[in-house]
Design a protein around this motif. Sequence first.
Motif, mmCIF file in Angstrom:
data_model
loop_
_atom_site.group_PDB
_atom_site.id
_atom_site.type_symbol
_atom_site.label_atom_id
_atom_site.label_comp_id
_atom_site.label_asym_id
_atom_site.label_seq_id
_atom_site.Cartn_x
_atom_site.Cartn_y
_atom_site.Cartn_z
ATOM 1 N N CYS A 254 0.829 -1.205 0.000
ATOM 2 C CA CYS A 254 0.000 0.000 0.000
ATOM 3 C C CYS A 254 0.860 1.249 0.000
ATOM 4 N N ARG A 255 1.921 1.232 0.782
ATOM 5 C CA ARG A 255 2.819 2.383 0.827
ATOM 6 C C ARG A 255 3.464 2.621 -0.535
ATOM 7 N N ALA A 256 3.888 1.552 -1.203
ATOM 8 C CA ALA A 256 4.504 1.693 -2.519
ATOM 9 C C ALA A 256 3.510 2.248 -3.531
ATOM 10 N N ALA A 257 2.270 1.767 -3.482
ATOM 11 C CA ALA A 257 1.257 2.258 -4.420
ATOM 12 C C ALA A 257 0.929 3.721 -4.157
ATOM 13 N N PHE A 258 0.809 4.089 -2.882
ATOM 14 C CA PHE A 258 0.504 5.485 -2.541
ATOM 15 C C PHE A 258 1.634 6.410 -2.991
ATOM 16 N N ALA A 259 2.881 5.975 -2.799
ATOM 17 C CA ALA A 259 4.030 6.775 -3.228
ATOM 18 C C ALA A 259 4.023 6.980 -4.735
ATOM 19 N N ALA A 260 3.400 6.054 -5.465
ATOM 20 C CA ALA A 260 3.315 6.151 -6.920
ATOM 21 C C ALA A 260 2.083 6.916 -7.385
ATOM 22 N N GLY A 261 1.296 7.443 -6.430
ATOM 23 C CA GLY A 261 0.158 8.268 -6.801
ATOM 24 C C GLY A 261 -1.207 7.635 -6.656
ATOM 25 N N VAL A 262 -1.287 6.399 -6.145
ATOM 26 C CA VAL A 262 -2.579 5.752 -5.933
ATOM 27 C C VAL A 262 -3.123 6.221 -4.580
ATOM 28 N N THR A 263 -4.262 6.858 -4.558
ATOM 29 C CA THR A 263 -4.789 7.417 -3.310
ATOM 30 C C THR A 263 -5.885 6.576 -2.677
ATOM 31 N N ARG A 264 -6.571 5.731 -3.466
ATOM 32 C CA ARG A 264 -7.608 4.859 -2.898
ATOM 33 C C ARG A 264 -7.072 3.435 -2.846
ATOM 34 N N LEU A 265 -6.868 2.933 -1.633
ATOM 35 C CA LEU A 265 -6.198 1.654 -1.400
ATOM 36 C C LEU A 265 -7.131 0.715 -0.656
ATOM 37 N N LEU A 266 -7.402 -0.444 -1.246
ATOM 38 C CA LEU A 266 -8.201 -1.472 -0.603
ATOM 39 C C LEU A 266 -7.252 -2.623 -0.268
ATOM 40 N N MET A 267 -6.955 -2.788 1.019
ATOM 41 C CA MET A 267 -6.068 -3.878 1.436
ATOM 42 C C MET A 267 -6.934 -5.088 1.757
ATOM 43 N N ALA A 268 -6.953 -6.050 0.839
ATOM 44 C CA ALA A 268 -7.809 -7.233 0.982
ATOM 45 C C ALA A 268 -7.109 -8.256 1.860
ATOM 46 N N ASN A 269 -6.815 -7.823 3.083
ATOM 47 C CA ASN A 269 -6.090 -8.656 4.027
ATOM 48 C C ASN A 269 -6.228 -8.031 5.407
#
Length: 416
Positions: free
Chosen positions: A94-109
């Motif tokens: 999630c941190r890697a995706a957010f750093a790349a500009g993804v702001t909506r994160l669904l952690m299916a875990n």
Amino acid sequence: MGGRLSGEASPDGAPSGDKGLPETGTDLLADVSLPAAVIHEPALAHNLAWMQRFAEAHGAYLAPHGKTTMAPALFQRQLDAGAWGITLATAPQCRAAFAAGVTRLLMANQLVGRANMTIVAELLAAGAEFCCVVDGADNIRELGAFFAERGQTLDVLIELGVPGGRTGCRALEQVEALAQRIAAEPALRLIGLEGYEGVVQAADPVSAVRDYAARLVEAARRLDRAGHFPVETPIITAAGSAWYDLVAEVFEASGITARFTPVLRPGCYVVHDHGIYREAQQGVLARRPALHEGLRPALEVFAQIQSLPEPGLAIAALGKRDIGADSLPVPLRRFREGGRADQPLDVTGWRVTRLMDQHAFLALPAGGGDVCVGDMRVGDIVAFGASHPCLTFDKWRRVLRVDGHLAVQEVMETRF
């Protein structure tokens, strides 16, 4: 997003330790250090549009599972195509995706461990829209205490599992009990239900998956009637890369889309494969003949023949460090080094029989392994298909996107 088209040096000027990069130009068949992981743009573009259309046609949103590729450039392509968000499996992902500009994160875990909770707290503080799943009272208590200490609110989804499966509540009564526990934690907010039908095991998997999706709908309705969702449009989410059509069908037919936000989470569709997901897609098309054409394999690993040690045997410079080994790679096409993309050579009857760390054993038709017979040469380049793309992507720090002429258009980073 993208990267260098040269493998000579990293951005800081130091020699690159990455494999499979362009060295002398952009021609995959002449200028790239092989083996290399390759994504074909025509198939990629087709798959992005195909799955987005499918979700929208069923009144659903798409949150592709990013763990498949962990490639920010592909995340952006998925978002640009209309994806609602990106699904991830771990806090660092999630941190890697957010750093790349993804702001909506669904952690299916489940989010467990104070170190991982700290990562999420930092994401929330930075403005991420984040949710994770819960399935037990202990985890709920720990999450509630951790985020209360920081004055933050964590959005959670209750996970509904199956007996003998992976994570998730086994009974609807457990789901209702957890909803009550979440309501007692001021730092937690219940925003929906989550499930994963890929763990369903049955003699008749189609009926079993439909039944599981219906149970997820029933659980969501029970919680809604009891007033457990303090949000306007709760989420109901499931669907991996094999049974997404059945989940979408149940969600749509139930009418739950009028009250809930239905989210589908396939990940492998973006590049598809030549193995288990190709077989799964054949099932989708059999159930949905109106779809006509399905997804196209976009990911291949190109490698060179390095030895012809005896008749009937060729050794390719490709191994478990380069390609997924759930099942053996499939030889697809062959080219001369420096040859043309529109002049493939025959690989009929070729078969990978064994895969070592960095060698693939190829059984050839009679005479094909003798350097003096036929047109086989050391240095020939073979395109291999793999099953389960997740386990190929995680072997590469850089993946090449090529056009229809096998010219490298982009070097895409992965963030595993």
